[in-house]
Design a protein around this motif. Structure first.
Motif, PDB file in Angstrom:
ATOM      1  N   TRP A  38     -11.588 -22.788-114.026  1.00  0.00           N
ATOM      2  CA  TRP A  38     -10.638 -21.687-114.236  1.00  0.00           C
ATOM      3  C   TRP A  38      -9.243 -22.482-115.025  1.00  0.00           C
ATOM      4  CZ3 TRP A  38     -10.721 -16.670-114.126  1.00  0.00           C
ATOM      5  CH2 TRP A  38      -9.438 -16.021-114.439  1.00  0.00           C
ATOM      6  N   PRO A  39      -8.950 -21.891-116.113  1.00  0.00           N
ATOM      7  CA  PRO A  39      -7.635 -22.590-116.717  1.00  0.00           C
ATOM      8  C   PRO A  39      -6.446 -22.158-115.979  1.00  0.00           C
ATOM      9  CG  PRO A  39      -9.059 -21.057-118.309  1.00  0.00           C
ATOM     10  CD  PRO A  39      -9.642 -20.774-116.966  1.00  0.00           C
ATOM     11  N   ASP A  40      -5.415 -23.249-116.023  1.00  0.00           N
ATOM     12  CA  ASP A  40      -4.352 -22.547-115.263  1.00  0.00           C
ATOM     13  C   ASP A  40      -3.463 -21.799-115.957  1.00  0.00           C
ATOM     14  OD1 ASP A  40      -4.964 -24.736-113.350  1.00  0.00           O
ATOM     15  OD2 ASP A  40      -4.323 -26.397-114.662  1.00  0.00           O
TER      16      ASP A  40
ATOM     17  N   LEU B  69     -17.698 -17.909-117.746  1.00  0.00           N
ATOM     18  CA  LEU B  69     -17.308 -19.350-117.870  1.00  0.00           C
ATOM     19  C   LEU B  69     -16.117 -19.903-117.037  1.00  0.00           C
ATOM     20  CD1 LEU B  69     -16.894 -19.254-121.927  1.00  0.00           C
ATOM     21  CD2 LEU B  69     -18.938 -19.905-120.514  1.00  0.00           C
ATOM     22  N   PHE B  70     -15.211 -19.128-116.846  1.00  0.00           N
ATOM     23  CA  PHE B  70     -14.270 -19.392-116.261  1.00  0.00           C
ATOM     24  C   PHE B  70     -14.356 -19.251-114.572  1.00  0.00           C
ATOM     25  CE2 PHE B  70     -11.056 -18.244-119.998  1.00  0.00           C
ATOM     26  CZ  PHE B  70     -11.622 -19.198-120.568  1.00  0.00           C
ATOM     27  N   GLN B  71     -14.864 -18.454-113.912  1.00  0.00           N
ATOM     28  CA  GLN B  71     -15.034 -18.263-112.758  1.00  0.00           C
ATOM     29  C   GLN B  71     -16.380 -19.132-112.023  1.00  0.00           C
ATOM     30  OE1 GLN B  71     -15.740 -14.370-111.305  1.00  0.00           O
ATOM     31  NE2 GLN B  71     -13.667 -13.217-112.509  1.00  0.00           N
TER      32      GLN B  71
ATOM     33  N   GLU C 150      -6.135 -17.127-124.873  1.00  0.00           N
ATOM     34  CA  GLU C 150      -5.842 -17.933-125.881  1.00  0.00           C
ATOM     35  C   GLU C 150      -7.050 -19.083-126.024  1.00  0.00           C
ATOM     36  OE1 GLU C 150      -3.441 -17.132-124.035  1.00  0.00           O
ATOM     37  OE2 GLU C 150      -1.937 -16.197-125.140  1.00  0.00           O
ATOM     38  N   ILE C 151      -7.443 -19.512-124.824  1.00  0.00           N
ATOM     39  CA  ILE C 151      -8.385 -20.432-124.760  1.00  0.00           C
ATOM     40  C   ILE C 151      -9.765 -19.904-125.017  1.00  0.00           C
ATOM     41  CG2 ILE C 151      -9.710 -22.159-123.075  1.00  0.00           C
ATOM     42  CD1 ILE C 151      -7.070 -22.629-121.566  1.00  0.00           C
TER      43      ILE C 151
ATOM     44  N   LYS D 181      -5.408 -29.323-122.537  1.00  0.00           N
ATOM     45  CA  LYS D 181      -5.300 -29.454-121.120  1.00  0.00           C
ATOM     46  C   LYS D 181      -6.235 -28.910-120.231  1.00  0.00           C
ATOM     47  CE  LYS D 181      -0.044 -29.083-121.081  1.00  0.00           C
ATOM     48  NZ  LYS D 181       1.051 -28.386-120.670  1.00  0.00           N
ATOM     49  N   TYR D 182      -6.960 -27.830-120.736  1.00  0.00           N
ATOM     50  CA  TYR D 182      -8.150 -27.244-120.097  1.00  0.00           C
ATOM     51  C   TYR D 182      -9.346 -28.327-120.049  1.00  0.00           C
ATOM     52  CZ  TYR D 182     -11.778 -24.100-118.893  1.00  0.00           C
ATOM     53  OH  TYR D 182     -13.211 -23.550-118.505  1.00  0.00           O
ATOM     54  N   GLN D 183      -9.421 -28.860-121.537  1.00  0.00           N
ATOM     55  CA  GLN D 183     -10.734 -29.946-121.598  1.00  0.00           C
ATOM     56  C   GLN D 183     -10.508 -31.016-120.712  1.00  0.00           C
ATOM     57  OE1 GLN D 183     -10.201 -32.854-124.616  1.00  0.00           O
ATOM     58  NE2 GLN D 183     -12.456 -32.601-125.144  1.00  0.00           N
TER      59      GLN D 183
END
Length: 988
Positions: A336-338, A330-332, A343-344, A208-210
């Motif tokens: 950003w993963p929902d 990475l995320f900011q 875990e991601i 989903k993140y991909q």
């Protein structure tokens, strides 16, 4: 005790070779080999490889042990050393010493644990790409725990070190564990991709993140983000491939590199590193290339070995003031993963080979690269540049592939030792220019007119090899077509054209004509110029609203189109940046030329940036010439970065062009004439002083040798500044004091633009000179730009410059008329038989021509026959080099017939040309009859005994011949020994 004594005598050289890289890999490979040969016991190995002890201490321990074990062990050590470091100089045995060789032992042993030792070198190589799979089998079989796996896969270890650690652990677990590993290696299949290699199905949240990451990157990449940022140009519609080359020649590479080759295995120099550098000049298309890679990945059209791609802009990272962990970076800064962020992120840590990072514009980062602050914990917070530097060098997230773009002058040896390879982006090819212009104009008639205008102005065509300049020319096609043939000659001309274009298209004052357009917009130029000038001084390329307000930039100024909006992902604050870095440098130059707020020392300091760079000084001495308010904005004690010097040099180039006599009418109503004249004198004086500095570095010539100058880094830049001024008196003054016989400009990023500048300046030399431009990007257009200075060249060296038959046609048409021109070398270009008719004509007409070298091109027997026609008529040629072509026996026979009665030929090379005994028999007539011949090179051919017999017979008639080289032909060892006894001048 000869070999044993060598271990003592060469101890310093051996230690230096094993340890100088800073990596333990060379030492560990030697240990692997000695273990596999049984020369070291397991206890010996453990005593040498003590964890935490310095590398050089471990290496000394090995040398001590090898020496005490005696003559045979020393001999095998040297054999292992040469296998690991074949190019190491000053280390090894002579022919009278030990002749030990290292061979992998056959598998006649009885246990699997023994196999782990005797096959250790090959097992390390086989395991390093599949550690995860081996560990999975060991855990499944109950031999390894999760703690064992963690110990093997410590992030600080390279893949090879992880493989060795795994083998060491397995050996301690016993026979059954060793059997599991050997079975895994035996049955593992070659992977199609990392995903298939592990038969991995990523967790649903990762997929989903991909999908979210792909969608975000696709949205960011679908429109051209650099100079086309204000016009929403579709990347699909406008993208044109640039010329990609490996920085180091690779025998396995045939044809041009593709986009996916950037991250592929092709051209890898250092298998232990994960970082690829894409280097190219400002405006060369680096950012657009990365943007294209991002878009293709997001669409699933390329780079599908990578599950996740994280794109970063160093320009935007400059604005990040917080300390971040890798997860936050990475995320900011990307996406950003929902949910399930932890875990991601853990999946990313566990599968680094499925991850790709890209860092665009390392040269724009405020901090210069350093490896002093080591960081290997992914959860530890640190300044962003520390995270970036540790990612690049592999201390953090070892195994992740990184692609970094930068200008070449901003990366030094410290950075390059962490690269797996370097790829050069060399702008558009001639066909690329054609393609880009046609893509830019939907009206084919307009595109054809623009291209025709470029073909009639080769200086402008040379400039268009830079994508940003090609865009400007295409954008300003109306101005281009209306300005008259040949009026655009310099980079400054092109940027003034885009300046006028934007003002006239964005302004309500549509009827401004003549030279008044600049006066009408002077305040906008000064506001944007101050913003640009202050920004370069502070390594700032993204400007906040406060920055704009400080420099007086108004909404009207913004609407002119030179700035585009730039959103900071981390803070979501609205900012602005110039359409392109070169545009910022251009406005900074306008500010220096037109503003009355700059100090009188601004121009001298500007031209001292190269000197400051070489001396390693800080930028405070330049910032000192800024107004006091600007100085206050710069953090105290901040050093000059890798980005600043090149940017000031680009700015200085524009200053030189703006102060040209050709443009001074523009400034009549913008700046007092007395001030302008003073600034002109300052630039001329700076250029003269800069050239004198280079001339003083020329060493005194050795008696009997030519006086030579190897260009220092700033020489080409000064030449370009002189060209931008377009004043003969400046060029004449610069060249009046240059007294050399040979000017060497190899590996200097010389393209068509630089060739134009070189020709403009070098044509004023007083005496003929040899010009060496090997290993650059001259191409056919650059060759044409060099023609004005050919009358002063007595020799021209253009090895490895992507030159074709068309470039040679134009070059030789000119040089046939040049009395001084006597030598040319064109190794490793793209020449075919079609060019030989032009060389044949040159040989026929020029009876003072002495050297022709056309090695490693695409000449066949047809081309050799054509050359032979010219050689028959020539009575001056001394050196003929045709190695690495395909002339065969027929071509050799044609050349032999043409040269057998030569009275001048000294050296002939037909190495690696498919010549057999028939060709050798024909060439023997040259040996027999040509009394001037000294050397004949026939290495790497197919000559048999009968051909060599004829050569020996001919040599008996000519004692003047010094050597005939015949290595690697179709002869047995016995035949070689016999022939050497019969004729000592044969070299095998």
């Amino acid at each position: 005790m000869f070999v044993q004594e060598l271990v003592l005598r060469q101890r310093t050289e051996i230690l230096n070779a094993l340890c100088s890289s800073g990596s333990a890999e060379h030492l560990e490979q030697v240990l692997d080999i000695l273990l596999s040969q049984g020369e070291l016991t397991w206890e010996d190995y453990q005593n040498i490889q003590v964890s935490g002890r310095a590398l050089h201490c471990n290496a000394r321990k090995l040398l001590d042990l090898v020496y005490t074990k005696g003559e045979d062990t020393c001999g095998l050590f040297f054999a292992a050393f040469k296998r690991v470091l074949p190019d190491a100089k000053g280390v090894g045995t002579s022919s009278s010493g030990c002749s030990s060789t290292v061979e992998e032992k056959e598998e006649h042993h009885s246990t699997c644990t023994e196999t782990l030792l005797t096959q250790r070198p090959s097992l390390v190589e086989k395991l390093q790409g599949c550690i995860d799979g081996a560990l999975e089998d060991l855990v499944t079989s109950g031999h390894f725990t999760s703690a064992d796996c963690c110990e093997v896969q410590l992030p600080i270890h390279t893949p090879c070190q992880q493989a060795r650690r795994l083998l060491d652990h397995v050996r301690s677990k016993g026979e059954s564990a060793a059997k599991v590993v050997l079975q895994f290696i035996q049955h593992k299949q070659e992977p199609v991709s990392p995903l298939n290699q592990e038969k991995l199905t990523p967790p649903k949240e990762v997929l989903k993140y991909q999908k979210k990451l792909s969608s975000s990157i696709s949205a960011q990449s679908c429109f051209l983000s650099t100079y086309g940022g204000t016009s929403h140009m579709s990347l699909d519609d406008i993208y044109t491939d640039g010329q990609l080359e490996l920085a180091h020649n690779c025998v396995d590479v045939h044809g041009p590199l593709g986009l996916e080759d950037i991250v592929g295995a092709v051209g890898t120099e250092n298998k232990e590193a994960d970082t690829v550098l894409v280097s190219g000049e400002a405006g060369g298309g680096k950012s657009t290339l990365l943007q294209r890679l991002h878009l293709l990945w997001a669409r699933g059209a390329a780079l599908q070995d990578f599950l996740l791609l994280f794109p970063f802009s160093c320009r935007r990272l400059n604005s990040e003031q917080r300390e971040l962990s890798l997860q936050e970076l990475l995320f900011q800064h990307c996406c950003w993963p929902d949910r399930q962020q932890e875990e991601i992120f853990q999946f990313i840590l566990d599968h680094p080979h499925l991850i790709l990072f890209t860092f665009d514009g390392l040269d724009e980062l405020k901090q210069s690269f350093s490896d002093e602050h080591r960081l290997c914990c992914p959860t530890q917070r640190a300044p962003v540049h520390i995270l970036l530097f540790n990612l690049i060098q592999g201390s953090l997230m070892k195994g992740v592939r990184k692609v970094v773009t930068s200008r070449p002058e901003a990366v030094g040896p410290l950075f390059k030792k962490h690269l797996c390879k370097e790829v050069l982006l060399k702008g558009f090819s001639p066909s690329g220019i054609d393609c880009f212009v046609r893509k830019h104009h939907s009206d084919a008639h307009v595109a054809a007119k623009v291209l025709e205008s470029l073909r009639t102005n080769t200086a402008l065509l040379g400039l268009c090899h830079s994508p940003v300049l090609c865009w400007i020319v295409s954008q300003c096609h109306k101005e281009l077509l209306g300005c008259g043939e040949g009026s655009l000659q310099t980079i400054t001309d092109v940027y003034l054209m885009i300046l006028q274009h934007f003002f006239q298209h964005k302004s309500s004052l549509k009827n401004i004509t003549g030279l008044c357009w600049l006066q009408q917009h002077l305040q906008t130029v000064l506001h944007l110029g101050k913003l640009a000038f202050d920004g370069i001084g502070a390594t700032c390329y993204i400007f906040s609203g406060t920055d704009l307000e400080t420099c007086g930039v108004t909404e009207k100024d913004i609407c002119m189109g030179f700035l585009m909006q730039s959103k900071d992902i981390s803070t979501h604050a609205k900012g602005y940046e110039f359409l392109h870095l070169t545009m910022q440098c251009f406005f900074a130059a306008l500010y220096i030329v037109l503003s009355d707020n700059t100090d009188r020392s601004t121009i001298p300091k500007l031209f001292e940036t190269q000197k400051m760079k070489e001396a390693g000084q800080s930028s405070r001495c330049f910032i000192a010439c800024l107004p006091s308010t600007d100085q206050q904005q710069r953090p105290s004690g901040e050093e000059t970065t890798a980005a600043e010097m090149p940017n000031w040099q680009i700015t200085a180039t524009f200053v030189s062009g703006l102060l040209s006599q050709r443009h001074r009418n523009l400034w009549l109503h913008c700046c007092p004439s007395a001030v302008m004249e003073k600034r002109v004198r300052q630039v001329v004086k700076c250029l003269s002083k800069g050239m004198q500095k280079h001339f003083k570095s020329i060493p005194q010539s050795v008696e009997g040798e030519k006086k030579s100058m190897h260009a220092m880094p700033g020489f080409v830049w000064l030449i370009k500044c002189i060209y931008e001024m377009q004043e003969d008196r400046v060029a004449k003054d610069a060249m009046s004091k240059l007294e050399v016989d040979h000017l060497k400009l190899t590996y200097c990023n010389i393209g068509p633009v630089e060739c134009t500048a070189l020709a403009y300046v070098l044509q004023h030399l007083r005496n003929p000179v040899g010009l060496q431009l090997d290993n650059n990007s001259v191409g056919d257009v650059g060759v044409e730009q060099l023609l004005p200075c050919m009358h002063i060249c007595n020799s021209l060296y253009l090895r490895n410059n992507n030159i074709t038959d068309e470039g040679i046609r134009k070059l030789l048409a000119k040089t046939i008329q040049c009395e001084n021109f006597k030598k040319i070398a064109l190794f490793n270009n793209n020449l075919t038989d079609a060019c030989t008719q032009h060389f044949s004509r040159l040989l026929t007409i020029k009876q003072n021509f002495v050297s022709l070298r056309l090695g490693n091109n695409n000449l066949t027997e047809k081309g050799a026959k054509q050359l032979a026609e010219g050689l028959k008529c020539n009575h001056s040629l001394q050196y003929l080099g045709l190695w690495g072509n395909k002339i065969g026996d027929v071509g050799a026979e044609a050349l032999a017939t043409a040269l057998e009665n030569s009275k001048t030929l000294v050296w002939l090379s037909l190495v690696d040309n498919g010549v057999g005994s028939a060709g050798a028999c024909a060439l023997s007539n040259i040996i027999k009859n040509c009394t001037s011949l000294e050397e004949l090179w026939l290495t790497e051919n197919h000559i048999t005994r009968s051909g060599v017999e004829r050569l020996i017979q001919a040599m008996q008639h000519n004692t003047h011949v010094k050597s005939v080289w015949l290595r690697n032909n179709d002869l047995s060892l016995e035949e070689v020994e016999e022939m050497k006894q019969r004729e000592s001048r044969l070299t095998f």
